[in-house]
Each structure stands twice: as structure tokens, then as C-alpha cells.
Design an enzyme around this catalytic site. Structure first.
Site, PDB file in Angstrom:
ATOM      1  N   HIS A 123      -6.003  54.564   3.728  1.00 26.57           N
ATOM      2  CA  HIS A 123      -5.747  55.162   2.422  1.00 26.57           C
ATOM      3  C   HIS A 123      -5.227  56.587   2.564  1.00 26.57           C
ATOM      4  CE1 HIS A 123      -8.112  52.024   0.043  1.00 26.57           C
ATOM      5  NE2 HIS A 123      -6.881  52.024  -0.378  1.00 26.57           N
ATOM      6  N   CYS A 180       5.970  38.081   4.346  1.00 26.33           N
ATOM      7  CA  CYS A 180       4.996  39.070   3.882  1.00 26.33           C
ATOM      8  C   CYS A 180       4.344  39.822   5.042  1.00 26.33           C
ATOM      9  CB  CYS A 180       3.921  38.413   3.026  1.00 26.33           C
ATOM     10  SG  CYS A 180       2.957  37.160   3.893  1.00 26.33           S
TER      11      CYS A 180
END
Length: 749
Positions: A357, A669
Site C-alpha cells: 500500500h 490479468c
């Protein structure tokens, strides 16, 4: 003997510098092998030379330097042949070279072994004795074993030392991986936690009510602090959703209740928190999925903040003036928020990857980041001047004036380029010759989807539903899952949202469903696990279908498909869940069903799969791993993992061709879909639907708008004719350079 060998390796690995490591090493080996001489020669591959770094028994005058080329002496012969040499009378060998300053003429017997790490000769380890004798098999085996075990330790120490060496010719730089693109300069701000779990000792038989109250107050204080940090950043709703995840980790369903349960058993709040968190972190870090591994850093960051609140540790420290490069063992999103935005110019993390993050937030803020620089000596970097290159993943310490000037020039170019990319973040991806490409995102939290919705992604190509399962302390119920899936689908009205069914087991165990397997990568995971647990599977399917009933844009993706029978059984359960919901309310149409192509066996089943599913999605990471039999998380073989391997390219081309013939929609993906060279390869092979991390979306749009897909298509046959990775990558570089995208090629493949 084995214990002594292990002790020597541990001592070398923990040494502060290369010089200290080898000085201690040669003495230890003389004692271990009962020899009169032990020497370590370090290789300098650029010069094809070996330098005597340390010796016990030979006489190297202070200040003198002893070097040998790979073509000189017995030491050079060991390095060039890359195998041990064992001689009773070394001076009679044709390759022997006498170096009089060492006074080695009195030593007759010689045994040398190369020190090799990942196919690279790091140096040569030798022992010598006065007696003319051949070293026996046990002695040869001992030295070879020492050399092989010392290789990674010496490589590690050597890399750490490179930043601290002052000699001319040594580069003060380290290499990691790109976390966020861009170039930054500034003074190093090294962040360390005020307290860690290593500082905590077990205490029990404490008053439960008092400890529970202390824990609850610490959680409340941490939640308030996280909300304050979120408000300091400049991303409003996007940032808030990331920090909401941190707050969710403190909820009873995640960390809260397991910690309280241990406190009720008489443990202190600190020790209960440590026990729960370290166990959860270990589970996350053992996972194969790089996205999920990074959640360990989030968990640790939140837990340390609770620990600091419990112990009243002082976290506030004055910041230096001027531009700052933030450095830490594990940079977190909260650390970024603690540095004023106008001062924060770059981020360097010893651990982590582009999935952390901190990296996601750095990209959203436009701050360059380099992650996974494991050999960075934090203690030596405080307030030193740094350049970080977020394209190549390289950090430079105290750069020379010429390097500084070059990067200042690149930064000026970067400013212009960044404006172009941000200006084009909205709108469709249409190539220079008018062809459209669907660009979707990979997500695992509702925050990811929220961030991408503002950048006009064409939908979600992969939503990892296992992430909420892994953050909970029990299986989430149908209502919980429904609310989550409904929120994600609502972010993309009239656009496809692909929810992958639960992909846990094996390498991704749930905290409340432990699985022990010898080979988790080939074990009980993905669809194998959910089909064996139809009760869990049906709850998830009903939650998904209810969300689809409400929004109408769901696609279901089955992971780890290796047989037609698995798809048939999954279809039966989907229809069962659908029938039950239709009986309870208004009838609705089934969503599209897809299968992931990540197990090589599925490539040979495409015609049969096309009769059962409406789309397929290529998981390039696992497909590459299984095709090449390479665990990319294993440092010994990670260099062999390449989506540009000719066999992988052939497989990708075959999938695209078959799907086109079968009129079966196909997307990619895996990570390569969002990387510049990987995306270029996929477009050249004919893929027109790609799914990537949210941060890669603006850059992908920018690149596609500059290139001609018709020209890329002309590369298909030449690419398939390549038999080595380098030739293949050079073919991909030319159209990018011609389109004025050469700046993206500085980061290599």
C-alpha cells in the site's frame, strides 16, 4: 563438523563489512581444517581479475595489493575452470605463478575451490600446507561445502559494503525493484519504530478487566491517529479508503477478538497482541501471491501502532529541513502520511514490492518509490544525499557531480512526461491507428476499485475475493460478502466486474483453516479446495449472485482450473445457488462464467472449456511458474522466471489463436499485462483485453495511444521465431523507441 560450518557461515553473514568477514573467515578455516594457510580472493568480473582480500599464513605487506587475472596462477585457474584444484606439489604445475611478496614458496600442497553464487564467480577460497601431499576427499568436500555455503553470505556482505567503500571504482548504488515511477533527489530520512515486538516480554496472571480496557483504549487511540493521518494526505476519498482498511484490521472480526481472547486467558495486552499478530504475519508472508504477501506489512504497521499506544512510546521526532527521501525496513502508508507532502520527494523500502500500500499510495501521490532493496545499510544512510530511480529500481548514495547533472536533466524531462500521462488518465485506450484496447484493473480491496473508478477503467478484470477472507478471523457470512461485492459492482455500472471465486488453500491458508502440505504450489488450492467445501462455496456464490441480481454486471472467474470436470461441478453449484435465489425472489439471468488459464493442462482443454464458459483469463504469473518449473519467490531460481521465455511466448500465442478461432473472449490479468514490455508483447500477439494494477492504468493508456497496433501485429511471427529472451526483447524495443517511448525502456524488461 556441520555445526562448525554453520557457525562460520552465520558469522560471515552477520559481519558489518566484507573486510571484517573475510579476515575472521580465514582464521576460522585454518582452525577447522588444521591447515597452515587459508586465503580468500575476491573476483572483479569487469576486469577478469582476482584480488587477495584476506589471508592467514601468507605475508601481504600493509598497503600492498595482490591481483591475478583469470589466466594467471592456480587461483586464476580455479576461477576460470569453475572447479576445485587439488595438488600435492603446486609449484610443479604449469599454471603456478610465484608471488614472492607473499612468501608462499615454502608451501607445497594447494587446494582451491571457487566461490560461486547464481552462476557468478565471486572469488576463490584456498588452503595450503608445507607438506607435499594431496588433500583427502573429506578435506576437499569440506572446502567445497564451505565455498558453496559462503557464496550467498559473501554476496550479501559484498552488496551491503558497496555503499560504504570509498575506493575509486566502487559504485555507491543498490538495486531493488520499481515501486512507483519517477526520479527523486533528497536527504535520507531513516524511519524506525519506537518499539517493536522484540522488546516485549511475556507477562501473565494480570487483571483481565484492566488489560482489556488498556487494549480497547489503545485501539481507539490508534483509530483516531489513523484518521488524522488520512486527512493529511491530498487524495481525499481515495486515501480514506486505504486507511479504512487499516482501521478494519483493528475490528473484532480481524485483530480485536483473537487478542481479547488471549487477554481473557491471563496474558498481558502487549503479549496477546504480539502472539496474534506474529502468527498472522507469518501466514501472509508465506503466501505465493505477491499481492497477499504485502498485506503482512499493513498488519504489522497497524499492530505496532497499537503497541506504541499501549506502551506510550514516543513516536514524534523532528524532521530535517529540505527535500526528503523516506527510508525504512518496511515503508507503510502511514509513514508517508507523517511526512509533509511538500517535503516528501521519494520512498525507499528494504522490503515490499509494487503491491504494497505504500507503493500504491506513492504512485497515487506521484512520488517515486524503490522497493525490496534488501541490502540497504540503514544505519549508514541518515541524512546522506540520495538519488532514486523509480524506473530502474536503483538508488544512488552521495552521487558524483556528473551523475547528479544527468539525473537533473532526466527530472526535467520527467515533469513534461508526467503532465502528459495525468492529462490522459481519463478516456478510452485507443491506439495511434484507431484500435481499441480494454484496460481493466486487478483488485483485492474495495479501496482499489474506488481509486480506479476515477481513472475510467473499463471494469475489474480480477477481484481477489480471498482478501476479505484472510483479514477475518472466521469465514465471512453471506450478508457480509454480499455487501462487499455489491459495493464493488456499484463502482462500475454497466461495466464488467470479474470476481474470482475463493482462491485459498495450499500456499494461501486462511488463519482459521490451516493447511500443511509439502508442496503447496501443487496442492489443495483454488477450485480444488472450494469444490471439496461446497458449503463455503455456495455461501460465496449466493452472495455474488445477489450482488449481480442487484447490479447486473458480474462475471464469475474460477481459479486453478485443470480439468473439464471441475468446471462442470462448479457450474452445477452455481445453478443450484441461482435456482434457490430465483425461488426466493424475482428470476434473473446467470452471469458470465470464466476459467483462469494458469495450469498448463488447461491450454489443451480450450475447445471443451469454450462449450462451458463465456470467457477465459490468463494468469501469466502462475502460467509462467508452472511452464518453467520456477518458483519466482525462491531467490536461487528467481532469475529463471521470465514471461519473455520463448516457451511462455509460444503458449501465450497459442492461447490467443485458439480463443480467436473459438470466438472465446480472452484477457490477461497477470503482472506482465501492466508492464511496458509485457504489455507490448501481449498487444503484438493479438490480446486486446488487459487487466493490471490500478497504478499502471494511466501509463498503459498513454503508451497505447502512441503505438500502432497494426505495426505491433507484424512482430508476431518474428517474436515466435525467437529462441532466446534477449533477442525477443530487442524486437519489442524498436516500435516503442520509434513511437517516442524510449524513456520507458530504461527499466529494461
Amino acid at each position: 563438523m556441520l555445526a562448525k560450518l554453520q557457525h562460520i557461515v552465520q558469522q560471515v553473514n552477520s559481519a558489518a563489512s566484507l573486510d571484517k568477514a573475510v579476515a575472521w573467515l580465514v582464521t576460522a578455516i585454518c582452525e577447522l581444517m588444521n591447515t597452515e594457510v587459508c586465503s580468500v580472493y575476491l573476483a572483479e568480473p569487469d576486469k577478469s581479475e582476482l584480488q587477495l582480500l584476506a589471508t592467514q599464513g601468507l605475508t601481504l605487506p600493509e598497503g600492498a595489493v595482490c591481483t591475478l587475472s583469470y589466466q594467471e596462477g592456480l587461483v586464476g585457474l580455479v576461477a576460470s575452470k569453475e572447479e576445485p584444484i587439488n595438488l600435492a606439489d603446486a609449484q610443479q604445475h604449469p599454471a603456478f605463478k610465484l608471488i614472492s611478496v607473499l612468501n608462499e614458496e615454502v608451501f607445497q600442497s594447494f587446494l582451491g575451490a571457487p566461490i560461486i553464487y547464481r552462476r557468478r564467480v565471486l572469488g576463490v577460497l584456498t588452503v595450503q600446507q608445507r607438506d607435499a601431499r594431496v588433500f583427502d576427499d573429506d578435506e576437499v568436500a569440506c572446502l567445497v561445502t564451505l565455498a558453496s555455503q559462503l557464496a550467498p553470505a559473501l554476496a550479501n556482505v559484498e552488496e551491503r559494503t558497496r555503499l560504504l567503500r570509498a575506493q575509486t571504482g566502487w559504485k555507491r548504488s543498490v538495486k531493488g525493484q520499481s515501486g512507483a515511477p519517477g526520479i527523486a533527489m533528497g536527504s535520507a530520512l531513516v524511519k524506525r519504530p519506537a518499539i517493536t515486538f522484540d522488546d516485549i516480554s511475556p507477562v501473565d496472571d494480570l487483571p483481565q478487566a484492566q488489560e482489556l480496557q488498556r487494549f480497547d483504549e489503545a485501539v481507539s487511540d490508534t483509530e483516531a491517529a489513523l484518521q488524522r493521518l488520512a486527512s493529511r494526505l491530498e487524495l481525499s476519498e481515495q486515501t480514506q479508503t486505504l486507511f479504512e482498511l487499516y482501521i478494519q484490521l483493528l475490528s473484532p472480526a480481524s485483530l480485536g477478538e483473537p487478542v481479547r481472547a488471549l487477554i481473557r486467558q491471563g496474558l498481558s495486552a502487549e503479549w496477546a497482541l504480539k502472539t496474534v499478530v506474529e502468527d498472522a504475519i507469518e501466514k501472509f508472508r508465506s503466501m505465493d501471491d505477491s499481492y497477499l504477501r504485502e498485506r503482512a506489512a499493513d498488519l504489522k504497521d497497524v499492530a505496532l501502532r497499537v503497541l506504541q499506544a499501549l506502551t506510550a512510546a514516543d513516536m514524534s521526532k523532528p524532521l530535517p529541513a529540505g527535500d526528503i527521501i523516506l527510508i525504512a525496513d518496511d515503508v507503510t502508508a502511514t509513514m508517508l502520511a507523517e511526512v509533509p507532502r511538500q517535503q516528501l520527494k521519494g520512498v525507499v523500502s528494504r522490503r515490499g514490492s509494487g503491491h504494497s500500500h505504500a507503493a500504491i499510495l506513492a504512485r497515487a501521490l506521484g512520488i517515486p518509490a524503490v522497493m525490496g532493496v534488501g541490502n540497504l545499510p540503514l544505519s549508514a544512510l541518515a541524512e546522506r544525499q540520495l538519488i532514486i530511480d523509480g524506473y530502474t529500481g536503483r538508488c544512488f548514495v552521495d552521487p558524483e557531480p556528473a551523475l547528479l547533472a544527468e539525473y537533473q536533466r532526466l527530472m526535467r524531462e520527467e515533469e513534461v512526461l508526467s503532465r502528459d500521462i495525468l492529462a490522459g488518465a481519463a478516456g478510452p485506450a485507443v491506439s495511434a491507428d484507431g484500435q481499441s484496447v480494454e484496460l481493466m484493473i486487478n483488485a483485492g480491496l474495495s479501496a482499489d476499485a474506488d481509486v480506479a473508478s476515477a481513472q475510467e477503467a473499463d471494469g475489474i478484470g480480477l477481484y481477489r475475493t480471498e482478501v476479505p477472507f484472510m483479514l477475518a478471523s472466521r469465514f465471512p457470512g453471506e450478508e457480509e460478502q454480499f455487501r462487499l461485492y455489491s459495493h464493488v459492482l456499484s463502482r462500475y455500472p454497466a461495466k464488467p466486474v470479474t470476481l474470482r471465486t475463493l482462491d485459498v488453500g495450499g500456499d494461501k491458508p486462511l488463519p482459521y483453516l490451516p493447511i500443511e502440505e509439502d508442496n503447496p504450489f501443487l496442492g489443495w488450492r483454488g477450485i480444488r479446495m472450494t469444490l471439496d467445501q461446497p458449503d463455503i462455496f455456495l455461501i460465496q456464490l449466493k452472495a455474488m449472485l445477489r450482488a449481480h441480481q442487484q447490479h447486473g454486471n458480474l462475471r464469475i472467474l474460477l481459479p486453478m482450473v485443470a480439468s473439464v470436470a471441475e468446471v462442470d461441478e462448479a457450474l452445477r453449484l452455481i445453478r443450484q445457488a441461482h435456482h434457490e435465489l430465483c425461488e426466493q425472489g424475482e428470476p434473473f439471468a446467470l452471469p458470465a462464467l470464466g476459467a483462469m488459464l494458469e495450469v498448463p493442462a488447461a491450454l489443451y482443454l480450450l475447445p471443451a472449456l469454450a462449450q462451458r464458459v463465456q470467457f477465459v483469463s490468463v494468469g501469466s504469473n502462475d502460467l509462467t511458474q508452472y511452464l518453467l518449473a520456477v518458483d519466482r519467490n525462491n531467490p536461487r531460481v528467481a532469475d529463471l522466471f521470465s514471461p519473455f521465455h520463448p516457451a511462455v511466448v509460444q503458449a501465450l500465442a497459442a492461447i490467443e489463436q485458439q480463443c480467436r478461432q473459438l470466438a472465446l473472449p480472452v484477457s490477461v490479468c497477470g503482472e506482465m499485462a501492466g508492464e511496458v514490455m509485457g504489455m507490448t508483447l501481449l498487444l503484438a500477439l493479438g490480446y486486446r483485453q488487459l487487466s493490471m494494477s490500478v497504478s499502471q492504468l494511466p501509463r498503459a493508456k498513454h503508451i497505447i495511444r502512441q503505438v500502432s497496433l497494426q505495426r505491433l501485429a507484424q512482430l508476431r511471427q518474428p517474436l515466435l521465431a525467437c529462441h532466446d529472451t534477449d533477442s525477443l526483447c530487442w524486437l519489442l524495443r524498436e516500435p516503442l523507441s520509434d513511437a517516442g517511448l524510449g524513456q520507458w525502456l530504461r527499466s529494461g524488461r
